[in-house]
Design a protein around this motif. Structure first.
Motif, PDB file in Angstrom:
ATOM      1  N   UNK A  96       0.834  -1.203   0.000  1.00 16.58           N
ATOM      2  CA  UNK A  96       0.000   0.000   0.000  1.00 16.58           C
ATOM      3  C   UNK A  96       0.869   1.253   0.000  1.00 16.58           C
ATOM      4  N   UNK A  97       1.911   1.255   0.790  1.00 14.23           N
ATOM      5  CA  UNK A  97       2.811   2.417   0.845  1.00 14.23           C
ATOM      6  C   UNK A  97       3.444   2.686  -0.510  1.00 14.23           C
ATOM      7  N   UNK A  98       3.860   1.609  -1.178  1.00 15.57           N
ATOM      8  CA  UNK A  98       4.488   1.775  -2.496  1.00 15.57           C
ATOM      9  C   UNK A  98       3.516   2.323  -3.528  1.00 15.57           C
ATOM     10  N   UNK A  99       2.234   2.006  -3.345  1.00 22.22           N
ATOM     11  CA  UNK A  99       1.233   2.353  -4.347  1.00 22.22           C
ATOM     12  C   UNK A  99       0.541   3.685  -4.084  1.00 22.22           C
ATOM     13  N   UNK A 100       0.977   4.419  -3.076  1.00 23.36           N
ATOM     14  CA  UNK A 100       0.291   5.673  -2.767  1.00 23.36           C
ATOM     15  C   UNK A 100       0.277   6.638  -3.937  1.00 23.36           C
ATOM     16  N   UNK A 101       1.296   6.557  -4.764  1.00 27.39           N
ATOM     17  CA  UNK A 101       1.348   7.498  -5.887  1.00 27.39           C
ATOM     18  C   UNK A 101       0.266   7.200  -6.923  1.00 27.39           C
ATOM     19  N   UNK A 102      -0.419   6.040  -6.789  1.00 24.14           N
ATOM     20  CA  UNK A 102      -1.518   5.733  -7.696  1.00 24.14           C
ATOM     21  C   UNK A 102      -2.707   6.667  -7.488  1.00 24.14           C
ATOM     22  N   UNK A 105      -4.359   4.511   4.758  1.00 21.29           N
ATOM     23  CA  UNK A 105      -4.674   4.189   6.140  1.00 21.29           C
ATOM     24  C   UNK A 105      -6.025   3.488   6.238  1.00 21.29           C
ATOM     25  N   UNK A 106      -6.973   3.906   5.430  1.00 15.94           N
ATOM     26  CA  UNK A 106      -8.295   3.286   5.441  1.00 15.94           C
ATOM     27  C   UNK A 106      -8.202   1.814   5.034  1.00 15.94           C
ATOM     28  N   UNK A 107      -7.416   1.513   4.034  1.00 16.35           N
ATOM     29  CA  UNK A 107      -7.245   0.117   3.617  1.00 16.35           C
ATOM     30  C   UNK A 107      -6.587  -0.696   4.729  1.00 16.35           C
ATOM     31  N   UNK A 108      -5.658  -0.086   5.447  1.00 14.25           N
ATOM     32  CA  UNK A 108      -5.039  -0.779   6.581  1.00 14.25           C
ATOM     33  C   UNK A 108      -6.060  -1.031   7.688  1.00 14.25           C
ATOM     34  N   UNK A 109      -6.946  -0.069   7.926  1.00 17.20           N
ATOM     35  CA  UNK A 109      -7.978  -0.243   8.942  1.00 17.20           C
ATOM     36  C   UNK A 109      -8.875  -1.432   8.602  1.00 17.20           C
ATOM     37  N   UNK A 110      -9.241  -1.533   7.331  1.00 17.10           N
ATOM     38  CA  UNK A 110     -10.075  -2.652   6.902  1.00 17.10           C
ATOM     39  C   UNK A 110      -9.327  -3.969   7.069  1.00 17.10           C
ATOM     40  N   UNK A 111      -8.046  -3.979   6.722  1.00 12.59           N
ATOM     41  CA  UNK A 111      -7.242  -5.196   6.869  1.00 12.59           C
ATOM     42  C   UNK A 111      -7.146  -5.615   8.331  1.00 12.59           C
TER      43      UNK A 111
END
Length: 344
Positions: free
Chosen positions: A20-26, A36-42
């Motif tokens: 997710x960190x690597x893909x933030x530029x997407x 952070x929201x995706x991490x919360x769901x995970x």
């Protein structure tokens, strides 16, 4: 180097957090909130996975004794999953409003600075819990339209599927997987319980353009539209394999990887189908399109449907593009009067 040292030296792979960190530029507005929201769901998925895995030991299988807003009997784990995901989304602070299959109204998180709304089915296929069949979570994320600093509105929640910024599902089965898209392809992560991490296991998922699996509840065949009956017969004539688990996530996941079509049509009992547009159909439609497949309500692209209510139902034809196209070819468009009568 002996065998044990060999194993220790092997790389463990890319974790979900790192990916997710690597893909933030997407993200064109990448400031970290969606990550952070995706991490919360995970995180909530890990907790629900734990509860599912020990459910038979602590008496949390079985019916809860109440019905949800859909009139369906709630299972104990339905309620637990709903609490866990809403709590994680509320505590994360990135979400202003949630709509859930288990709640009739919008849920305001109290985090009015949050930039996102989430639509979620916390535990899909929960009637299969007691018999140890795969179940799942489905989620859909939209960027709010209303002004920051106030509660989210119904207009924030009722956006077309094309406006999703992310969507995904978790399948709790022989292994637990999280699959998601942010509009730049689809990636799948398998949970390694001993390390407490999701690891990238299925990068850049693409679904086959066709397949030989059809998934539909043929117990309702007598009330299918004529075109659906004809398509099912076509599948049989072509010696397709019928595969229907009864957990949407599990059926969808198999067909996504192997090629096939999942259908839940309108029936005499359910004139608009049974599945929910906002937190089941749209999310899976976004995923399948990003994987090269197609999703339709039988007449049009599913993600173009204008939602009118939080728990709106919708027929679903989803999977390999060639099979969805074929299914649509059997379905004659409804007369305008029939559509108007059905939607009245």
């Amino acid at each position: 180097m002996d065998h044990n040292q060999d194993r220790l030296a092997l790389p463990v792979g890319t974790t979900l957090d790192r990916f997710i960190m690597r893909k933030q530029e997407d993200f064109p507005y990448a400031t970290g909130e969606l990550s952070q929201l995706l991490r919360d769901i995970a995180l909530a998925a890990k907790i629900v996975n734990r509860e599912i895995n020990r459910s038979g030991l602590i008496d949390i299988t079985g019916a809860y004794g109440q019905q949800n807003v859909q009139g369906e009997e709630q299972q104990k784990l339905d309620v637990i999953a709903n609490i866990r995901f809403i709590r994680a989304l509320r505590n994360g602070g990135e979400v202003c409003t949630v709509i859930s299959e288990e709640d009739e109204d919008m849920i305001q998180t109290g985090k009015n600075q949050g930039k996102y709304v989430v639509a979620i089915d916390p535990l899909d296929g929960s009637s299969n819990i007691d018999v140890n069949v795969s179940i799942g979570t489905i989620f859909s994320i939209y960027r709010r339209q209303s002004a920051i600093g106030q509660e989210g509105t119904q207009e924030d929640c009722l956006q077309k599927g094309v406006h999703q910024v992310a969507a995904g599902y978790v399948i709790y089965g022989s292994s637990t997987m999280l699959v998601y898209t942010t509009g730049n392809g689809v990636n799948g992560f398998t949970y390694e319980a001993s390390l407490g991490e999701f690891f990238l296991s299925h990068p850049n998922i693409t679904t086959p353009p066709s397949g030989n699996i059809y998934s539909i509840n043929e117990g309702s065949a007598n009330s299918f539209p004529e075109g659906v009956k004809q398509f099912v017969q076509y599948c049989k004539d072509e010696s397709f394999s019928a595969r229907y688990i009864g957990s949407l996530v599990a059926d969808f996941h198999r067909n996504l990887l192997k090629g096939g079509i999942y259908i839940y049509p309108a029936t005499a009992k359910n004139a608009n189908g049974k599945l929910r547009l906002m937190y089941e159909c749209n999310a899976l439609a976004f995923i399948v399109e990003q994987a090269g497949g197609k999703a339709s309500n039988g007449q049009k692209r599913l993600m173009e449907i204008e939602p009118t209510s939080l728990h709106q139902r919708c027929p679903l034809y989803i999977g390999s593009t060639e099979l969805v196209d074929k299914a649509e070819s059997f379905l004659s468009p409804e007369p305008a009067e029939a559509v108007a009568a059905r939607e009245a």
